[in-house]
Each structure stands twice: as C-alpha cells, then as structure tokens.
Design a protein around this motif. Structure first.
Motif, mmCIF file in Angstrom:
data_model
loop_
_atom_site.group_PDB
_atom_site.id
_atom_site.type_symbol
_atom_site.label_atom_id
_atom_site.label_comp_id
_atom_site.label_asym_id
_atom_site.label_seq_id
_atom_site.Cartn_x
_atom_site.Cartn_y
_atom_site.Cartn_z
ATOM 1 N N ASP A 76 0.880 -1.167 0.000
ATOM 2 C CA ASP A 76 0.000 0.000 0.000
ATOM 3 C C ASP A 76 0.917 1.216 0.000
ATOM 4 O O ASP A 76 1.554 1.536 1.000
ATOM 5 C CB ASP A 76 -0.904 -0.006 1.229
ATOM 6 C CG ASP A 76 -1.896 1.156 1.189
ATOM 7 O OD1 ASP A 76 -1.575 2.195 0.567
ATOM 8 O OD2 ASP A 76 -2.984 1.029 1.766
ATOM 9 N N LEU A 77 0.994 1.880 -1.149
ATOM 10 C CA LEU A 77 1.985 2.946 -1.329
ATOM 11 C C LEU A 77 1.394 4.333 -1.079
ATOM 12 O O LEU A 77 2.009 5.338 -1.400
ATOM 13 C CB LEU A 77 2.563 2.857 -2.758
ATOM 14 C CG LEU A 77 3.136 1.479 -3.126
ATOM 15 C CD1 LEU A 77 3.684 1.490 -4.549
ATOM 16 C CD2 LEU A 77 4.229 1.045 -2.151
ATOM 17 N N TYR A 78 0.212 4.365 -0.470
ATOM 18 C CA TYR A 78 -0.493 5.648 -0.301
ATOM 19 C C TYR A 78 0.391 6.696 0.367
ATOM 20 O O TYR A 78 0.383 7.851 -0.021
ATOM 21 C CB TYR A 78 -1.770 5.437 0.522
ATOM 22 C CG TYR A 78 -2.627 6.678 0.610
ATOM 23 C CD1 TYR A 78 -3.224 7.212 -0.527
ATOM 24 C CD2 TYR A 78 -2.828 7.330 1.832
ATOM 25 C CE1 TYR A 78 -4.012 8.353 -0.466
ATOM 26 C CE2 TYR A 78 -3.622 8.464 1.904
ATOM 27 C CZ TYR A 78 -4.202 8.973 0.765
ATOM 28 O OH TYR A 78 -4.979 10.098 0.837
ATOM 29 N N ARG A 79 1.145 6.290 1.389
ATOM 30 C CA ARG A 79 1.928 7.239 2.180
ATOM 31 C C ARG A 79 3.360 7.364 1.694
ATOM 32 O O ARG A 79 4.187 8.016 2.343
ATOM 33 C CB ARG A 79 1.925 6.802 3.648
ATOM 34 C CG ARG A 79 0.539 6.722 4.252
ATOM 35 C CD ARG A 79 0.581 5.984 5.574
ATOM 36 N NE ARG A 79 1.480 6.632 6.536
ATOM 37 C CZ ARG A 79 1.109 7.635 7.320
ATOM 38 N NH1 ARG A 79 -0.109 8.099 7.291
ATOM 39 N NH2 ARG A 79 1.963 8.176 8.146
ATOM 40 N N VAL A 80 3.653 6.727 0.576
ATOM 41 C CA VAL A 80 5.037 6.632 0.121
ATOM 42 C C VAL A 80 5.357 7.738 -0.871
ATOM 43 O O VAL A 80 4.588 8.006 -1.779
ATOM 44 C CB VAL A 80 5.242 5.256 -0.544
ATOM 45 C CG1 VAL A 80 6.494 5.227 -1.390
ATOM 46 C CG2 VAL A 80 5.289 4.171 0.507
ATOM 47 N N GLY A 81 6.498 8.392 -0.663
ATOM 48 C CA GLY A 81 6.946 9.396 -1.626
ATOM 49 C C GLY A 81 7.678 8.723 -2.759
ATOM 50 O O GLY A 81 7.458 9.006 -3.931
ATOM 51 N N SER A 82 8.561 7.805 -2.389
ATOM 52 C CA SER A 82 9.344 7.073 -3.374
ATOM 53 C C SER A 82 9.459 5.634 -2.909
ATOM 54 O O SER A 82 9.487 5.367 -1.706
ATOM 55 C CB SER A 82 10.738 7.693 -3.489
ATOM 56 O OG SER A 82 11.687 6.690 -3.789
ATOM 57 N N THR A 83 9.499 4.704 -3.852
ATOM 58 C CA THR A 83 9.589 3.296 -3.458
ATOM 59 C C THR A 83 11.039 2.836 -3.386
ATOM 60 O O THR A 83 11.301 1.661 -3.176
ATOM 61 C CB THR A 83 8.816 2.398 -4.437
ATOM 62 O OG1 THR A 83 9.282 2.650 -5.758
ATOM 63 C CG2 THR A 83 7.331 2.669 -4.366
ATOM 64 N N GLN A 84 11.975 3.765 -3.529
ATOM 65 C CA GLN A 84 13.386 3.403 -3.420
ATOM 66 C C GLN A 84 13.684 2.872 -2.022
ATOM 67 O O GLN A 84 13.259 3.451 -1.031
ATOM 68 C CB GLN A 84 14.259 4.628 -3.694
ATOM 69 C CG GLN A 84 14.558 4.772 -5.170
ATOM 70 C CD GLN A 84 15.727 5.702 -5.431
ATOM 71 O OE1 GLN A 84 16.156 6.423 -4.534
ATOM 72 N NE2 GLN A 84 16.232 5.688 -6.633
ATOM 73 N N GLY A 85 14.398 1.750 -1.974
ATOM 74 C CA GLY A 85 14.781 1.190 -0.688
ATOM 75 C C GLY A 85 13.719 0.305 -0.060
ATOM 76 O O GLY A 85 13.953 -0.285 0.983
ATOM 77 N N LEU A 86 12.582 0.186 -0.677
ATOM 78 C CA LEU A 86 11.517 -0.660 -0.130
ATOM 79 C C LEU A 86 11.814 -2.144 -0.347
ATOM 80 O O LEU A 86 11.326 -2.986 0.382
ATOM 81 C CB LEU A 86 10.187 -0.350 -0.812
ATOM 82 C CG LEU A 86 9.211 0.601 -0.133
ATOM 83 C CD1 LEU A 86 7.911 0.636 -0.908
ATOM 84 C CD2 LEU A 86 8.953 0.171 1.302
ATOM 85 N N GLY A 87 12.561 -2.434 -1.394
ATOM 86 C CA GLY A 87 12.848 -3.834 -1.711
ATOM 87 C C GLY A 87 11.758 -4.493 -2.524
ATOM 88 O O GLY A 87 11.766 -5.709 -2.723
ATOM 89 N N LEU A 88 10.819 -3.702 -2.993
ATOM 90 C CA LEU A 88 9.683 -4.269 -3.731
ATOM 91 C C LEU A 88 10.141 -4.911 -5.041
ATOM 92 O O LEU A 88 9.705 -6.014 -5.388
ATOM 93 C CB LEU A 88 8.649 -3.166 -4.000
ATOM 94 C CG LEU A 88 7.388 -3.567 -4.758
ATOM 95 C CD1 LEU A 88 6.633 -4.672 -4.027
ATOM 96 C CD2 LEU A 88 6.462 -2.345 -4.937
ATOM 97 N N GLU A 89 11.037 -4.222 -5.728
ATOM 98 C CA GLU A 89 11.470 -4.695 -7.049
ATOM 99 C C GLU A 89 12.002 -6.131 -6.977
ATOM 100 O O GLU A 89 11.684 -6.964 -7.826
ATOM 101 C CB GLU A 89 12.552 -3.751 -7.581
ATOM 102 C CG GLU A 89 12.716 -3.838 -9.071
ATOM 103 C CD GLU A 89 13.552 -2.693 -9.645
ATOM 104 O OE1 GLU A 89 13.953 -1.793 -8.868
ATOM 105 O OE2 GLU A 89 13.799 -2.728 -10.851
ATOM 106 N N GLU A 90 12.789 -6.431 -5.939
ATOM 107 C CA GLU A 90 13.369 -7.774 -5.794
ATOM 108 C C GLU A 90 12.279 -8.817 -5.529
ATOM 109 O O GLU A 90 12.401 -9.965 -5.937
ATOM 110 C CB GLU A 90 14.379 -7.804 -4.646
ATOM 111 C CG GLU A 90 15.637 -6.975 -4.859
ATOM 112 C CD GLU A 90 15.393 -5.468 -4.831
ATOM 113 O OE1 GLU A 90 14.611 -5.018 -3.962
ATOM 114 O OE2 GLU A 90 15.939 -4.751 -5.687
#
Ligand SMILES: Nc1ncnc2c1ncn2[C@@H]1O[C@H](COP(=O)(O)OP(=O)(O)OP(=O)(O)O)[C@@H](O)[C@H]1O
Ligand SMILES: [Mg+2]
Length: 145
Positions: A76-90
C-alpha cells in the motif's frame, strides 16, 4: 473484463476468480479511490490461497508478505513518496504482487506488463474492470472489425 460487485463478499469472490490465473512474477496494480475495496480484493485473493489469518492494510508497514503458494506481497503505497529502498522490485520476481496506489511507483514498472484491476463506486456497490498484461493492445488486435 467488467463486472458489477454488489457487496464486499462479491469483491472477495471475484478476486478469487481472476486470481486463479496468477503466479510468481505477476504484478497486479489495484486502482481506485480511498475506500473503494482494494484491500477487500486482496483479502479475497489470499483467502482463495487458503490464508485464514488476518490481512491488514499495509498502510504503515507499506509491504506485507504472505507465505502462501504462490507467495504474495501486498503493498500500500499511499503514504510513500518514493519506493526506493523498499525492496519491492526484488520481491516481484517470485511473488504475486498486489499494489495499492501504484501511481506512487513513479513509472519504473511498465503498466502494460501488469494486471490492472480498477474499482469504482457504483451506488451501494462497485464496478470492477480487469485488464490482463498487454491486454489493451492485444485485445484490440484480436477484435473483429
Ligand atoms: N462490492 C462492494 N460493495 C459494497 N461495499 C464494498 C464492496 N467491496 C468492498 N466494499 C467495502 O468497502 C470498504 C472499504 O474497503 P477497503 O478497505 O478494501 O478499501 P481500499 O480501497 O483498500 O481503501 P484504501 O484506499 O483506504 O486502502 C469496506 O467496508 C468494504 O467492506
Ligand atoms: Mg486499502
């Protein structure tokens, strides 16, 4: 594919139906306004995989992992400015990923390579439309004139 969903239970059942086609590496972009039923849809999908414990909205944790078969990541990315560092891509490679507020991804995911589930308010119920990856163009090519 378009459908009217008259209740939350119909949203959950519909998720089970379309989700039967998903496996590791599938990315599902969940689009629609606040409170339209995105998390309800995820609950229905997880239930169809046999997950009987709680499914909490990952509004604060951002990502929630489920050790189901296939494994699931719910974002849930509602509160997210950037997804960098989240590890989602992996995680995308070997999970089914269901992503609320995918516009926050900032464009690094090709929407045409993803499933798109769009929910809209419709009176007391909802309308849902589902597009398979590459669905737009491929569907047009297949359409008879
Ligand atoms: N087809 C439906 N008809 C009526 N109510 C529904 C339907 N589907 C879901 N709901 C209800 O909508 C409400 C909000 O659902 P949910 O939390 O899943 O929305 P959301 O899109 O994830 O919201 P947010 O953007 O805040 O994360 C819940 O009360 C749920 O029961
Ligand atoms: Mg939600």
């Amino acid at each position: 594919m378009e459908r009217r969903l008259a209740s939350a239970e119909e949203t959950r059942a519909f998720a089970a139906e379309v989700g039967a086609a998903w496996g590791p590496g599938d990315v599902v972009l969940l689009e629609g306004e606040l409170g339209v039923g995105k998390t309800t849809f995820v609950r229905g999908y997880l239930r169809s995989l046999g997950w009987e414990q709680a499914v909490r909205s990952p509004t604060f944790t951002l990502l929630q992992l489920y050790p189901t078969v296939p494994p699931v990541v719910h974002a849930d990315l509602y509160r997210v400015g950037s997804t960098q560092g989240l590890g989602l891509e992996e995680l995308l490679e070997n999970h089914v990923a269901l992503i609320e507020w995918p516009d926050r991804l900032g464009g690094w995911l090709d929407p045409d390579a993803c499933w798109r589930v769009t929910l809209e308010f419709d009176g007391e119920g909802r309308r849902v439309s589902v597009r398979a990856p590459g669905g737009g163009a491929a569907a047009e090519r297949r359409a008879p004139d």
